[in-house]
Design a protein around this motif. Structure first.
Motif, PDB file in Angstrom:
ATOM      1  N   ARG A  75      35.425  37.953  40.689  1.00 18.26           N
ATOM      2  CA  ARG A  75      36.085  37.289  39.559  1.00 18.26           C
ATOM      3  C   ARG A  75      37.602  37.325  39.742  1.00 18.26           C
ATOM      4  N   LEU A  79      40.080  34.166  40.072  1.00 18.35           N
ATOM      5  CA  LEU A  79      41.143  33.995  39.074  1.00 18.35           C
ATOM      6  C   LEU A  79      42.512  33.887  39.745  1.00 18.35           C
ATOM      7  N   TRP A  83      45.075  30.606  40.024  1.00 16.58           N
ATOM      8  CA  TRP A  83      46.471  30.648  39.573  1.00 16.58           C
ATOM      9  C   TRP A  83      47.423  30.360  40.730  1.00 16.58           C
ATOM     10  N   PHE A 154      39.945  41.344  35.638  1.00 17.89           N
ATOM     11  CA  PHE A 154      41.173  41.073  34.884  1.00 17.89           C
ATOM     12  C   PHE A 154      40.845  40.054  33.799  1.00 17.89           C
ATOM     13  N   TYR A 155      41.017  40.440  32.572  1.00 15.00           N
ATOM     14  CA  TYR A 155      40.872  39.507  31.452  1.00 15.00           C
ATOM     15  C   TYR A 155      41.740  39.990  30.312  1.00 15.00           C
ATOM     16  N   LEU A 161      44.946  35.591  24.407  1.00 15.53           N
ATOM     17  CA  LEU A 161      44.613  34.195  24.725  1.00 15.53           C
ATOM     18  C   LEU A 161      45.275  33.255  23.716  1.00 15.53           C
ATOM     19  N   ILE A 164      48.882  33.008  24.505  1.00 15.39           N
ATOM     20  CA  ILE A 164      49.100  32.131  25.668  1.00 15.39           C
ATOM     21  C   ILE A 164      48.984  30.665  25.238  1.00 15.39           C
TER      22      ILE A 164
ATOM     23  N   ILE B 314      32.268  40.101  29.428  1.00 13.35           N
ATOM     24  CA  ILE B 314      33.421  40.155  30.331  1.00 13.35           C
ATOM     25  C   ILE B 314      33.538  38.856  31.117  1.00 13.35           C
ATOM     26  N   ARG B 315      32.414  38.312  31.551  1.00  9.81           N
ATOM     27  CA  ARG B 315      32.472  37.059  32.318  1.00  9.81           C
ATOM     28  C   ARG B 315      33.066  35.938  31.458  1.00  9.81           C
ATOM     29  N   GLN B 317      35.114  36.257  28.888  1.00 11.17           N
ATOM     30  CA  GLN B 317      36.541  36.500  28.652  1.00 11.17           C
ATOM     31  C   GLN B 317      37.354  36.229  29.919  1.00 11.17           C
ATOM     32  N   TRP B 318      36.768  36.540  31.060  1.00 13.57           N
ATOM     33  CA  TRP B 318      37.446  36.273  32.337  1.00 13.57           C
ATOM     34  C   TRP B 318      37.667  34.768  32.523  1.00 13.57           C
ATOM     35  N   LEU B 319      36.644  33.975  32.202  1.00 12.96           N
ATOM     36  CA  LEU B 319      36.795  32.520  32.336  1.00 12.96           C
ATOM     37  C   LEU B 319      37.874  31.991  31.397  1.00 12.96           C
ATOM     38  N   PHE B 320      37.889  32.491  30.160  1.00  8.14           N
ATOM     39  CA  PHE B 320      38.939  32.092  29.215  1.00  8.14           C
ATOM     40  C   PHE B 320      40.314  32.431  29.786  1.00  8.14           C
ATOM     41  N   THR B 321      40.421  33.639  30.362  1.00  5.93           N
ATOM     42  CA  THR B 321      41.706  34.085  30.911  1.00  5.93           C
ATOM     43  C   THR B 321      42.131  33.205  32.072  1.00  5.93           C
ATOM     44  N   LEU B 322      41.173  32.870  32.928  1.00 10.96           N
ATOM     45  CA  LEU B 322      41.474  32.015  34.081  1.00 10.96           C
ATOM     46  C   LEU B 322      42.049  30.670  33.608  1.00 10.96           C
ATOM     47  N   ALA B 324      43.262  29.892  30.653  1.00 14.38           N
ATOM     48  CA  ALA B 324      44.512  30.075  29.904  1.00 14.38           C
ATOM     49  C   ALA B 324      45.691  30.190  30.865  1.00 14.38           C
ATOM     50  N   GLY B 325      45.492  30.905  31.962  1.00 15.14           N
ATOM     51  CA  GLY B 325      46.558  31.061  32.945  1.00 15.14           C
ATOM     52  C   GLY B 325      46.926  29.732  33.587  1.00 15.14           C
ATOM     53  N   VAL B 326      45.912  28.930  33.918  1.00 21.32           N
ATOM     54  CA  VAL B 326      46.178  27.618  34.528  1.00 21.32           C
ATOM     55  C   VAL B 326      46.922  26.722  33.536  1.00 21.32           C
ATOM     56  N   MET B 327      46.496  26.765  32.274  1.00 24.07           N
ATOM     57  CA  MET B 327      47.162  25.943  31.264  1.00 24.07           C
ATOM     58  C   MET B 327      48.612  26.387  31.065  1.00 24.07           C
TER      59      MET B 327
END
Lengths: 185, 346
Positions: A75, A79, A83, A154-155, A161, A164, B314-315, B317-322, B324-327
């Motif tokens: 993951r 990620l 990025w 990492f989340y 969120l 962000i 966790i999966r 939340q990880w996708l949301f984080t991914l 969010a970072g790209v956005m």
């Protein structure tokens, strides 16, 4: 596909590292060499992005999505790779769309900072990829020392969120304001 | 597995003709892969003649299960086996339930002539005032039938387990000397014959052989799967291994060998079916027989184990984080581009 991914990632790594050096050279120098290197920057970043996208796509085929999205290291690698690609695409678009204006005034230092940050992202992505194939480096310990255990996903929580999301909207608003200000100038 | 988030329902286990009917199981306990036709399906037990053949072939794990309260007070250890389920060896184990389900009362109380009391005091237990030399357990040596007409007082406490010597294969392991709690640790030495005479329940230890061991420890009064485990280590009887056992004369070894530190970690909800599934990148390595130590450290597995408890959350939340970072990167790029002056040559 793992072997192909390992081969392919060498191209964006080399090209983006070269781009970082080019940007730093141009940020610190207005000399002929720096300007000549700068003229090659857009083609360099374009080829780097294409090779990065190719490596990313092939990387997603190394394991099924269920597998790579189930392991914390996997993951984190996906990620950071996402990025990194997005980030270097931003640098390409910026230099391509804004031309030599990026070297005017304080902008050059923004470019230098962005290039260094891009290299950091690239380095972390590569480190995590190394972990996935069983090759470990001390970079992981450095990240651990900074507070991130690479063996954990990492989340960020919902509140972060949301923050962000708000910051992204503010940046878009800022951009629209800048566009309007430019049109009225 | 018991206490997993998606454990099998007790009614379903009880209704299983072999596990519930013959083995009297109420939950799916630890089992070895070859006892099932499909490792992903606990119900798919292989035919009984196949089970018997596997057992004859030595296909089982020997589990030495020492417990601080349920066996140590009488200087013994439970002796169990993991095969088609986790169960005790043949014979009686070191404890039994001190509860009569029909009368809904204890079967036994403390013998007042031997212990000067009929029960323990709840406050003594809660405040931890009892030591190893006090009466803090009930055993077949200190028990008498429960007195229903005694004037029991609030706070009178009778232990849930009646300790006993046990017999047969179930009673092969004893405590050498005395297991003692000191400075936050238990100091325990277990003793068992190298050849117990029960080869279907115990691993017979033979000179010059190498065996695989693993340790599990429950601490902080936790039970069930909330324990810490080790990775496998090897024990060599007079042979090179992680742990080398050497012969000694007398009743007690000198304990002058070098110490071997074993790192324990919490394994979380990680099962054999999961490790062999598409959710584990190392499933192919397992099929190839690659040892876990080759790719994982204990600290890594400790983190993975905890994450496995909340894998879905966790999966997500990880996708949301991914994204969010790209956005965020895209938003930053848009703003940056609009504010940078357009180059004359662009």
């Amino acid at each position: 596909m793992a072997a192909y991914h390992v081969v392919l990632v060498h191209f964006p790594i080399a090209l983006w590292m070269t781009a970082t050096l080019s940007i730093l050279l141009r940020a610190f120098s207005d000399g002929e060499l720096a300007q000549a290197v700068d003229r090659a920057l857009v083609p360099l970043l374009t080829v780097a992005l294409i090779s990065g996208l190719a490596a990313f796509a092939v990387g997603l085929m190394v394991w099924p999505w269920e597998t790579i999205s189930s392991t914390p290291l996997g993951r984190n690698h996906v990620l950071l790779a996402s990025w990194t690609v997005a980030y270097w695409a931003l640098l390409l678009v910026t230099r391509w769309r804004r031309g030599e204006a990026v070297w005017v005034g304080a902008s050059r230092w923004i470019m230098a900072g962005l290039a260094l940050l891009g290299s950091v992202l690239l380095g972390i992505t590569g480190t995590l990829g190394g972990h996935l194939v069983g090759i470990y480096t001390e970079v992981s310990n450095a990240l651990r020392w900074l507070g991130w255990e690479v063996f954990t996903t990492f989340y960020v929580p919902h509140a972060t969120l949301a923050a962000i999301g708000v910051i992204t909207l503010l940046l878009i608003g800022l951009g629209l304001w800048g566009r309007r200000a430019g049109a009225n100038a | 597995m018991p206490f997993f988030t998606h454990e099998a329902k007790a009614d379903e286990v009880k209704a299983h003709p072999y596990l519930g009917g013959k083995r009297k199981q109420e939950e799916v306990r630890k089992y070895l892969p070859a006892t099932r036709k499909d490792i992903n399906d606990w119900r798919s037990v292989v035919p009984e003649d196949e089970l018997a053949a596997l057992r004859q072939g030595g296909y089982f794990l020997d589990l030495w299960h020492w417990r601080a309260h349920r066996s140590n007070p009488i200087d013994v250890s439970d002796d169990e086996v993991i095969f088609d389920a986790r169960s005790g060896d043949a014979g009686e184990g070191p404890f039994t339930a001190n509860w009569d389900a029909e009368t809904k009362q204890p079967k036994f109380m403390l013998d007042p002539q031997k212990t000067q009391r009929r029960a323990l005091k709840w406050d003594d237990l809660i405040q931890r005032t009892l030591g190893l030399d006090d009466v803090y357990f009930i055993s077949e040596d200190t028990a008498v039938p429960f007195d229903t007409i005694h004037a029991w007082q609030e706070g009178d406490t009778i232990p849930r387990r009646l300790l006993r010597r046990g017999d047969g294969s179930h009673a092969d392991i004893t405590v050498l000397g005395r297991g003692l709690w000191k400075d936050g640790f238990w100091d325990v030495t277990l003793k068992r014959a190298m050849d117990t005479g029960h080869p279907l329940d115990d691993k017979i230890l033979v000179d010059k052989r190498v065996y695989n061991l693993a340790f599990a420890v429950h601490r902080y009064a936790v039970g069930s799967r909330w324990h810490n485990i080790s990775l496998p280590i090897t024990l060599g009887l007079g042979r090179e291994a992680d742990l080398i056992a050497s012969r000694f004369d007398g009743d007690v070894p000198a304990w002058d060998q070098p110490w071997h530190a074993v790192t324990l970690f919490y394994p979380g909800q990680v099962s054999w079916p999961m490790l062999n599934s598409a959710r584990h990148a190392g499933a192919e390595n397992i099929k190839k027989g690659v040892p876990v130590k080759f790719r994982h450290s204990e600290s890594q597995l400790a983190h993975y184990g905890v994450e496995a408890e909340f894998a879905g959350e966790i999966r997500r939340q990880w996708l949301f984080t991914l994204f969010a970072g790209v956005m965020l990167i895209a938003g930053f790029g848009f703003a940056l581009n609009q504010w940078l002056e357009r180059s004359p040559g662009a």
